[in-house]
Design an enzyme around this catalytic site. Structure first.
Site, PDB file in Angstrom:
ATOM      1  N   GLN A  35       0.807  -1.224   0.000  1.00 29.00           N
ATOM      2  CA  GLN A  35       0.000   0.000   0.000  1.00 29.00           C
ATOM      3  C   GLN A  35       0.842   1.277   0.000  1.00 29.00           C
ATOM      4  O   GLN A  35       0.437   2.293  -0.553  1.00 29.00           O
ATOM      5  CB  GLN A  35      -0.973  -0.003   1.179  1.00 29.00           C
ATOM      6  CG  GLN A  35      -0.281   0.064   2.531  1.00 29.00           C
ATOM      7  CD  GLN A  35      -1.264   0.054   3.698  1.00 29.00           C
ATOM      8  OE1 GLN A  35      -2.465  -0.086   3.502  1.00 29.00           O
ATOM      9  NE2 GLN A  35      -0.757   0.185   4.900  1.00 29.00           N
ATOM     10  N   TYR A 220      21.309   0.158  21.686  1.00 31.33           N
ATOM     11  CA  TYR A 220      22.413  -0.572  21.045  1.00 31.33           C
ATOM     12  C   TYR A 220      22.758   0.116  19.733  1.00 31.33           C
ATOM     13  O   TYR A 220      21.919   0.803  19.139  1.00 31.33           O
ATOM     14  CB  TYR A 220      22.041  -2.045  20.803  1.00 31.33           C
ATOM     15  CG  TYR A 220      20.711  -2.276  20.112  1.00 31.33           C
ATOM     16  CD1 TYR A 220      20.577  -2.203  18.723  1.00 31.33           C
ATOM     17  CD2 TYR A 220      19.563  -2.567  20.850  1.00 31.33           C
ATOM     18  CE1 TYR A 220      19.362  -2.424  18.096  1.00 31.33           C
ATOM     19  CE2 TYR A 220      18.336  -2.782  20.232  1.00 31.33           C
ATOM     20  CZ  TYR A 220      18.246  -2.723  18.857  1.00 31.33           C
ATOM     21  OH  TYR A 220      17.039  -2.933  18.240  1.00 31.33           O
ATOM     22  N   ASP A 297       3.148 -10.410  11.421  1.00 30.37           N
ATOM     23  CA  ASP A 297       2.259  -9.734  12.376  1.00 30.37           C
ATOM     24  C   ASP A 297       0.784  -9.914  12.030  1.00 30.37           C
ATOM     25  O   ASP A 297      -0.076  -9.827  12.909  1.00 30.37           O
ATOM     26  CB  ASP A 297       2.563  -8.224  12.410  1.00 30.37           C
ATOM     27  CG  ASP A 297       3.814  -7.908  13.222  1.00 30.37           C
ATOM     28  OD1 ASP A 297       4.488  -8.850  13.668  1.00 30.37           O
ATOM     29  OD2 ASP A 297       4.113  -6.714  13.400  1.00 30.37           O
TER      30      ASP A 297
HETATM   31  C1  FAD Z   1       6.441   1.534   9.173  1.00 29.45           C
HETATM   32  C2  FAD Z   1       6.858   0.481  10.166  1.00 29.45           C
HETATM   33  C3  FAD Z   1       7.836   0.784  11.136  1.00 29.45           C
HETATM   34  C4  FAD Z   1       8.227  -0.179  12.066  1.00 29.45           C
HETATM   35  N1  FAD Z   1       9.187   0.125  12.981  1.00 29.45           N
HETATM   36  C5  FAD Z   1       9.631  -0.814  13.835  1.00 29.45           C
HETATM   37  C6  FAD Z   1      10.697  -0.536  14.746  1.00 29.45           C
HETATM   38  O1  FAD Z   1      11.227   0.563  14.794  1.00 29.45           O
HETATM   39  N2  FAD Z   1      11.117  -1.534  15.581  1.00 29.45           N
HETATM   40  C7  FAD Z   1      10.529  -2.773  15.561  1.00 29.45           C
HETATM   41  O2  FAD Z   1      10.937  -3.666  16.322  1.00 29.45           O
HETATM   42  N3  FAD Z   1       9.507  -3.065  14.711  1.00 29.45           N
HETATM   43  C8  FAD Z   1       9.059  -2.117  13.846  1.00 29.45           C
HETATM   44  N4  FAD Z   1       8.053  -2.407  12.975  1.00 29.45           N
HETATM   45  C9  FAD Z   1       7.415  -3.725  13.067  1.00 29.45           C
HETATM   46  C10 FAD Z   1       8.186  -4.827  12.467  1.00 29.45           C
HETATM   47  O3  FAD Z   1       8.717  -4.476  11.218  1.00 29.45           O
HETATM   48  C11 FAD Z   1       7.227  -5.998  12.319  1.00 29.45           C
HETATM   49  O4  FAD Z   1       6.663  -6.285  13.582  1.00 29.45           O
HETATM   50  C12 FAD Z   1       7.903  -7.269  11.888  1.00 29.45           C
HETATM   51  O5  FAD Z   1       8.953  -7.039  11.017  1.00 29.45           O
HETATM   52  C13 FAD Z   1       6.892  -8.204  11.222  1.00 29.45           C
HETATM   53  O6  FAD Z   1       6.743  -7.793   9.881  1.00 29.45           O
HETATM   54  P1  FAD Z   1       5.494  -8.015   8.948  1.00 29.45           P
HETATM   55  O7  FAD Z   1       6.061  -8.095   7.571  1.00 29.45           O
HETATM   56  O8  FAD Z   1       4.656  -9.128   9.417  1.00 29.45           O
HETATM   57  O9  FAD Z   1       4.612  -6.698   9.122  1.00 29.45           O
HETATM   58  P2  FAD Z   1       4.947  -5.169   8.817  1.00 29.45           P
HETATM   59  O10 FAD Z   1       6.381  -4.882   8.980  1.00 29.45           O
HETATM   60  O11 FAD Z   1       3.994  -4.385   9.631  1.00 29.45           O
HETATM   61  O12 FAD Z   1       4.606  -5.002   7.265  1.00 29.45           O
HETATM   62  C14 FAD Z   1       3.275  -5.014   6.765  1.00 29.45           C
HETATM   63  C15 FAD Z   1       3.269  -4.305   5.427  1.00 29.45           C
HETATM   64  O13 FAD Z   1       2.009  -4.502   4.819  1.00 29.45           O
HETATM   65  C16 FAD Z   1       1.587  -3.272   4.245  1.00 29.45           C
HETATM   66  N5  FAD Z   1       0.118  -3.352   4.157  1.00 29.45           N
HETATM   67  C17 FAD Z   1      -0.777  -3.288   5.172  1.00 29.45           C
HETATM   68  N6  FAD Z   1      -2.027  -3.497   4.708  1.00 29.45           N
HETATM   69  C18 FAD Z   1      -1.923  -3.698   3.367  1.00 29.45           C
HETATM   70  C19 FAD Z   1      -2.872  -3.995   2.340  1.00 29.45           C
HETATM   71  N7  FAD Z   1      -4.184  -4.153   2.616  1.00 29.45           N
HETATM   72  N8  FAD Z   1      -2.426  -4.134   1.068  1.00 29.45           N
HETATM   73  C20 FAD Z   1      -1.092  -3.985   0.777  1.00 29.45           C
HETATM   74  N9  FAD Z   1      -0.151  -3.697   1.716  1.00 29.45           N
HETATM   75  C21 FAD Z   1      -0.567  -3.588   2.995  1.00 29.45           C
HETATM   76  C22 FAD Z   1       2.130  -2.220   5.193  1.00 29.45           C
HETATM   77  O14 FAD Z   1       2.241  -0.957   4.561  1.00 29.45           O
HETATM   78  C23 FAD Z   1       3.486  -2.803   5.548  1.00 29.45           C
HETATM   79  O15 FAD Z   1       4.494  -2.420   4.644  1.00 29.45           O
HETATM   80  C24 FAD Z   1       7.626  -1.467  12.037  1.00 29.45           C
HETATM   81  C25 FAD Z   1       6.651  -1.777  11.061  1.00 29.45           C
HETATM   82  C26 FAD Z   1       6.261  -0.813  10.129  1.00 29.45           C
HETATM   83  C27 FAD Z   1       5.208  -1.160   9.067  1.00 29.45           C
END
Ligand code: FAD
Length: 395
Positions: A35, A220, A297
């Site tokens: 997105q 860190y 997540d």
């Molecule tokens: C902007 C951001 C900053 C973060 N900062 C930190 C941090 O500083 N320290 C830390 O420990 N963790 C941080 N996290 C969390 C960490 O990255 C996640 O908990 C972990 O990496 C698990 O990742 P994930 O891919 O499951 O989810 P996420 O990292 O949350 O990625 C989900 C992605 O899906 C996209 N998305 C959501 N809904 C839709 C949709 N309907 N269609 C298309 N795309 C969609 C989002 O834009 C995002 O890029 C952050 C996450 C984000 C999104």
């Protein structure tokens, strides 16, 4: 792009990008819809334990990160009452030797950029930015998803859809889960400080964890040691969704005014802080349906008290690819198998993270008893408690 070997992924976070790489390695074509209109340098520090770096090693991504990753020499656990060290857990190269892969401290943006670079170089992966998956319908040949971008709504068909769309997952909701993420009455505040402005001892490649009543502080070095990642986690009622709300410096300083001088001095450096509210879910590893599943997540958000949010998303990507590896694989049983394999592990990690949220923030006699227990155990035994977590392989 649709073909019988195409997988559609919602979200280009750490989970979505890693899954695109693990799945393309076993012959799938992958379309990622993200997105956000750009994968920017959002976030601060992320710790990656050997269970995750092992997967990244196999994907060849660690070579891209070696220059910016910092290997911690150890973890120093300190009391925010006395300032004294409670325990020191040695890590360093011995950690990599023991678990077969390194423990790394990284900037989230560096990790996402390295994965995105690997994705962009792969001919079978397409990343669509500024494209949000809003809904999907399941049919005999897989799914048809609705993507909204700047030009309007288009449809994409694929045999498999993976929701890697984070904490507030649309795919999870559309799968029929009425539950919402649960606020855990804490906020995390982050700031990045140039290493040149902190005292020499805080530039060392050591994770420092200060435990105080209703709050803890962790810091860190990241980005090759040029920046210090500082995260303060405090009890709080503020619970707006999102990752980057501005936090009041004065409010944070008030919370730390009785802390040891060295910790206070560090918290006083940043002029601005970004904060996010901490959520997880009661039911981790929510099952998918038909040709649709969840990773990261979207499936099992973690409190950051065990530093396993990104690691669990990376593990998911590796196990998912194992389950879909056979060329004749019928997607549905393979996806259910993936979910069944992951359930016990992500549940245990989620529970451990929650248990740490209570232990880290103890006050009074409970904190004294905790400190004494940690002191008696010592760093080696504290580490050995996590053998089950770090010594993990996708198979
Ligand atoms: C902007 C951001 C900053 C973060 N900062 C930190 C941090 O500083 N320290 C830390 O420990 N963790 C941080 N996290 C969390 C960490 O990255 C996640 O908990 C972990 O990496 C698990 O990742 P994930 O891919 O499951 O989810 P996420 O990292 O949350 O990625 C989900 C992605 O899906 C996209 N998305 C959501 N809904 C839709 C949709 N309907 N269609 C298309 N795309 C969609 C989002 O834009 C995002 O890029 C952050 C996450 C984000 C999104």
């Amino acid at each position: 792009m649709a073909s019988s070997r195409t997988i559609l992924i919602a979200g280009a976070g750490i989970g979505g990008l890693t899954a695109a790489l693990t799945l393309s390695r076993i012959g799938y074509r992958v379309l990622i819809a993200e997105q956000a209109s750009a994968l920017s340098d959002v976030g601060a520090g992320i710790q990656l334990s050997p269970n995750a770096t092992h997967v990244l090693q196999a994907l060849g991504v660690t070579d891209r990160l070696a220059a910016t990753a910092v290997v911690p020499a150890g973890l120093s656990i300190r009391s925010a009452r006395s300032g004294a060290e409670i325990a020191y857990m040695p890590m360093g190269p011995a950690f990599a030797f023991r678990y077969g892969a390194p423990y790394w401290m990284l900037h989230r943006g560096d990790l996402q950029a390295a994965l995105a670079q690997a994705v962009s170089e792969h001919p079978d992966i397409e990343l669509k930015l500024g494209a949000r998956i809003e809904d999907f319908a399941v049919h005999a040949h897989g799914v048809t998803a609705q993507l909204r971008d700047a030009r309007g709504v288009t449809e994409e068909r694929a045999p498999i859809l993976i929701g890697a769309d984070g904490l507030w997952s649309t795919i999870r909701t559309r799968l029929g889960d009425p539950s919402k993420p649960v606020f855990r009455e804490r906020t995390a505040w982050r700031a990045l400080i140039p290493a040149s402005v902190v005292p020499e001892e805080f530039r060392q490649p050591v994770t420092r964890l200060w435990l105080g009543g209703n709050a803890h502080l962790v810091h860190y070095p990241v980005r090759g040691g040029t920046l210090i990642n500082v995260v303060a986690i405090v009890r709080d009622r503020w619970k707006a969704p999102g990752w980057s709300a501005p936090g009041s410096r004065d409010e944070l300083l008030r919370r730390f005014r009785r802390w040891p001088k060295a910790a206070r001095a560090l918290v006083e450096i940043p002029e601005s802080w970004l904060k996010w509210a901490l959520f997880d879910r009661e039911e981790p590893g929510f099952r998918g349906h038909g040709p649709v599943t969840l990773i990261g997540d979207a499936s099992h958000p973690m409190l950051p008290f065990l530093a396993q949010g990104a690691a669990m998303a990376i593990e998911d990507a590796a196990v998912l690819a194992r389950c879909l590896a056979s060329p004749s694989t019928d997607p549905e049983p393979a996806l259910r198998r993936y979910e069944a394999i992951r359930h016990a592990r992500v549940k245990r990690v989620q529970q451990e993270a929650r248990a740490n949220s209570r232990t880290y923030h103890m006050a009074g006699f409970a904190a004294l008893a905790r400190n004494m227990t940690m002191r008696l155990m010592g760093g080696e035994r504290l580490r050995a408690r996590y053998d089950w977590l770090y010594d993990w392989r996708p198979d």
